[in-house]
Design a protein around this motif. Structure first.
Motif, PDB file in Angstrom:
ATOM      1  N   THR A 179      15.766 -29.606  25.429  1.00 50.82           N
ATOM      2  CA  THR A 179      16.519 -30.848  25.529  1.00 50.82           C
ATOM      3  C   THR A 179      17.903 -30.513  26.057  1.00 50.82           C
ATOM      4  O   THR A 179      18.396 -29.382  25.879  1.00 50.82           O
ATOM      5  N   THR A 237      14.747 -34.295  28.496  1.00 54.25           N
ATOM      6  CA  THR A 237      13.821 -33.528  27.651  1.00 54.25           C
ATOM      7  C   THR A 237      12.608 -33.128  28.479  1.00 54.25           C
ATOM      8  O   THR A 237      12.175 -33.867  29.368  1.00 54.25           O
ATOM      9  N   SER A 257      10.849 -29.420  13.043  1.00 57.38           N
ATOM     10  CA  SER A 257      11.317 -28.686  14.221  1.00 57.38           C
ATOM     11  C   SER A 257      12.277 -27.564  13.854  1.00 57.38           C
ATOM     12  O   SER A 257      12.881 -27.552  12.776  1.00 57.38           O
ATOM     13  N   SER A 263      12.955 -36.943  20.337  1.00 56.41           N
ATOM     14  CA  SER A 263      14.383 -36.826  20.640  1.00 56.41           C
ATOM     15  C   SER A 263      15.149 -37.379  19.452  1.00 56.41           C
ATOM     16  O   SER A 263      14.563 -37.964  18.527  1.00 56.41           O
ATOM     17  N   VAL A 295      18.464 -33.361  20.051  1.00 53.69           N
ATOM     18  CA  VAL A 295      17.574 -32.771  19.049  1.00 53.69           C
ATOM     19  C   VAL A 295      18.127 -32.906  17.632  1.00 53.69           C
ATOM     20  O   VAL A 295      17.382 -33.171  16.689  1.00 53.69           O
ATOM     21  N   ALA A 349      15.393 -25.450  16.218  1.00 51.46           N
ATOM     22  CA  ALA A 349      16.079 -25.501  17.508  1.00 51.46           C
ATOM     23  C   ALA A 349      17.089 -24.370  17.624  1.00 51.46           C
ATOM     24  O   ALA A 349      17.688 -23.934  16.635  1.00 51.46           O
ATOM     25  N   VAL A 406      13.618 -25.939  21.689  1.00 52.59           N
ATOM     26  CA  VAL A 406      13.104 -26.636  20.509  1.00 52.59           C
ATOM     27  C   VAL A 406      11.610 -26.363  20.345  1.00 52.59           C
ATOM     28  O   VAL A 406      10.843 -26.439  21.310  1.00 52.59           O
TER      29      VAL A 406
END
Length: 744
Positions: free
Chosen positions: A333, A81, A171, A132, A148, A173, A118
């Motif tokens: 990530t 990451t 988040s 994470s 993620v 992604a 992300v």
């Protein structure tokens, strides 16, 4: 047993050799890819590796220097990451653009698992630096999660919310998934390999898709009943224990994932093919949307790709920024499992730091046509290549910009300039010698909100031959941009005799002076070097004034062969300074003449009137009859004209009645007499004089030549009354003067 022991040892040694060999091949693969990688910005000031342990991510060098790329994974069973530092967080309240190059190795079917872009505000671990996927024990989880998404490795999790709670919270992604996790049924329980079994994907190849890792709606739960049979005591038979089978059915679960707006590959080796792929992400603050564009630029030429795939998804700020900070940490990530690949990212534009872009435009000034890829241009045509750089925002100025020009091989350059959006910055001149090296480096002043643009303008002539795509780079310490000139062909004229132009007459010296209210005639002559006749009807004149192409003109058929007069429009001339007029001609066979220059200086002359503020007429004894009285010598009237030769002017005057405090109005009129004609100035303006200047500094004495019977006179009637006892009587009037800078 001894034989088995020996076999096991051999197998162990063989396995060791295989693992070591795979690592060596992959490392060589990534090293070669980094050596051939596109240029990026130095990431050291903006990114740091996440605080998870272990973290396989590391900053690595390319041929362009240290810290040019981030290597996320390079072996099996890894999780890497990398996140933006606090001062490099992205603003959610303004439009932002991120762009990067991504590499997925070339291992094809043995690859896995991929990377994810992300954006997150998950502050549970080290203020987001430790974000994470985490299992119930708080340990990071790799594999299909890509580090993620949530994990379903606990088969007792029965709800999507439980799975979502293990992913990165707050988040959004965008995954680049290189391994199809397609396990279903009882084999999927606790395996963490079933995310790609949902109907949102149509194929089992690599794919790109977006979603919200911390939201339950991202996951679908699948229930699997598992029946186990155990033997339990069932008495004895003649002292021997007896058993019976007892079956128990338990419900277990695994998850699949909803893939939003996927981009799916068409073959097993898609993405994992040894290529660098360009990705652009554009955040629209007003609409709260993210647009991701995949494979939109060629890594070798920098040329935009016509077949780039673009998708737009809604990303509510309330989801990724519930505390309404207006900022979001972002990064990448990447993970691998038993199948693996080397994953690497190079950042070209870091959102929130600098938003910038560059374009290139090549124009055929002779035909006034923009040159596109594959176009043909006539040899000798005058060309203009323009690079436009734009700074559109960011927390930093675009700094330390070096322009590495890659110029077309089939052009000969005569010079260029660099100008800025901030007009207080000086224009920079670029020499023909430097430009004709074809690869000069040009430093550019830092760009900012107060200096948002820079324009590089290069002038030249097309030379017969072909050119390849020419990509120039604009490399700053905190942002990159590039622009490409298309490939084009320059053809030679159909006839080889040269066309020559010279200036003639008053223009022969190449220097002309004029006033700002006149068109300027420039004359010249065209000839072929083989003395063939110039056909005026097939000859086009190309004027360029102060770098601007003006409308072309055909030579007039009424003029002698090859002769021309071009009238420079006065409205286009800049007053008070020298104007650079360039002329060249082209015939219908594509022959281009040499270029001639006339420097036209526009003077800032003036037209001025000189008259006294007070004046008198000669003392006169009245006779009781009409009399003409001439002005005294103090009434001098002169016109000064410094506007240049050939300018016209006309002088007018009018007067009020002449008055006395004691006697009232004098029965008289101010007149202008020429011959037997008398014009009364008390009735309105009367023309006194007109002239055309014969030099650049003319002075005309208008009152010169006025006599007792000609010019400006006071016409006094017989009933006028003078003073008493030899005392004079004063009468006072006012003359108003006016002139125009034109003929009568």
């Amino acid at each position: 047993m001894k034989i088995k022991s020996v076999l096991l040892s051999v197998m162990a040694i063989g396995l060791g050799i295989m693992i070591w060999g795979r690592g060596t091949v992959a490392q060589a693969d990534l090293t070669d890819a980094l050596n051939k990688a596109p240029q990026g910005v130095n990431v050291d000031s903006y990114f740091q590796t996440g605080s998870i342990l272990p973290n396989s991510a590391t900053k690595v060098a390319t041929d362009f220097g240290e810290n040019q790329a981030v290597q996320l994974t390079n072996n099996a069973g890894q999780l890497g990451t990398i996140w933006t530092q606090d001062d490099a967080k992205m603003s959610l309240d303004s439009d932002e653009t991120a762009s990067m190059w991504m590499y997925f190795g070339d291992k094809n079917s043995s690859s896995g698992d991929g990377m994810a872009f992300v954006m997150q505000n998950d502050d549970r671990y080290d203020h987001g630096m430790g974000a994470s996927t985490r299992n119930a024990n708080g340990n990071s989880v790799a594999g299909e999660t890509l580090g993620v998404w949530g994990t379903d490795q606990d088969k007792n999790m029965s709800t999507a919310g439980e799975v979502a709670a293990t992913g990165i919270q707050n988040s959004w992604a965008l995954e680049f998934d290189t391994f199809h996790n397609g396990t279903t049924g009882e084999g999927a329980l606790g395996a963490g390999s079933s995310f790609d079994t949902d109907s949102s994907l149509s194929a089992s190849y690599a794919h790109i898709a977006s979603g919200f890792p911390g939201k339950a709606k991202t996951y679908n739960m699948h229930q699997v009943p598992v029946t186990t049979t155990t033997k339990v005591p069932d008495g004895t038979f003649f002292g021997i224990p007896q058993y019976k089978d007892v079956s128990t059915t338990n419900q277990y679960y695994y998850a699949s994932m909803n893939h939003t707006k996927p981009i799916e590959g068409k073959s097993a080796g898609w993405l994992v093919d040894g290529k660098w792929y360009h990705v652009t992400l554009k955040w629209n603050a007003a609409d709260q949307t993210m647009t991701y564009v995949f494979d939109d630029k060629d890594p070798k030429t920098g040329q935009p790709k016509a077949n780039a795939t673009s998708k737009t998804v809604s990303v509510p700020k309330s989801t990724i920024d519930p505390e309404n900070t207006g900022k979001v940490r972002w990064g990448f990530t990447g993970s691998t499992g038993t199948n693996w690949e080397p994953n690497a990212v190079i950042f070209e534009q870091v959102p929130g730091i600098v938003n910038s872009n560059a374009t290139a435009t090549l124009k055929d000034e002779t035909t006034q046509r923009t040159v596109a890829s594959g176009d043909s241009v006539g040899g000798g045509h005058h060309m203009r290549l323009t690079y436009n750089l734009a700074y559109t925002g960011g927390s930093q100025n675009w700094k330390d910009i070096q322009v590495k020009l890659n110029l077309p091989s089939n052009m000969t350059f005569s010079g260029g300039t660099v100008t800025y959006g901030d007009s207080s910055l000086a224009k920079t001149s670029l020499s023909a010698a430097d430009l004709n090296t074809k690869s000069p480096t040009v430093p550019i002043t830092d760009m900012s909100k107060t200096n948002p643009t820079a324009t590089i303008t290069l002038d030249g002539v097309a030379s017969p031959g072909d050119s390849a795509l020419a990509m120039s780079k604009f490399v700053g310490s905190n942002a990159l941009a590039d622009a490409t000139v298309p490939a084009f062909t320059v053809t030679a004229p159909t006839k080889t005799s040269a066309l020559n132009m010279v200036l003639t007459g008053d223009s022969a010296s190449g220097e002309t002076s004029t006033m700002p209210d006149k068109d300027v005639p420039v004359t010249g002559q065209l000839k072929y070097d083989d003395n063939s006749v110039v056909n005026n009807g097939t000859m086009t004149l190309h004027p360029v004034l102060n770098g601007e192409s003006l409308p072309t003109e055909l030579l007039r058929s009424s003029d002698s062969a090859g002769a021309f007069t071009y009238n420079v429009p006065q409205a286009k001339l800049l007053s008070g300074q020298a104007n650079d007029l360039k002329l060249y001609a082209e015939d219908t066979d594509g022959r281009i003449s040499n270029e001639v220059t006339d420097t036209i200086t526009v003077k800032t002359g003036s037209l001025d009137l000189s008259v006294p503020t007070t004046a008198s007429f000669e003392p006169t004894t009245l006779t009781g009859k009409e009399q003409l009285i001439r002005p005294s010598s103090d009434l001098k009237v002169a016109v000064s004209d410094t506007r240049g030769k050939g300018n016209d002017w006309t002088l007018y005057a009018k007067s009020t009645p002449f008055m006395s405090k004691l006697r009232g109005t004098l029965p008289a009129s101010l007149v202008y007499k020429t011959g037997e004609t008398k014009d009364d100035l008390s009735a309105g303006y009367v023309k006194l004089h007109s002239a055309t200047s014969t030099s650049d500094n003319d002075v005309t004495d208008v009152s010169d030549g006025w006599t007792a019977d000609e010019g400006l006179l006071l016409d006094v009637q017989g009933d006028a009354v003078g003073g008493v006892n030899n005392a004079p009587m004063a009468y006072i009037g006012q003359i108003t003067w006016s002139f125009t800078n034109a003929p009568t």
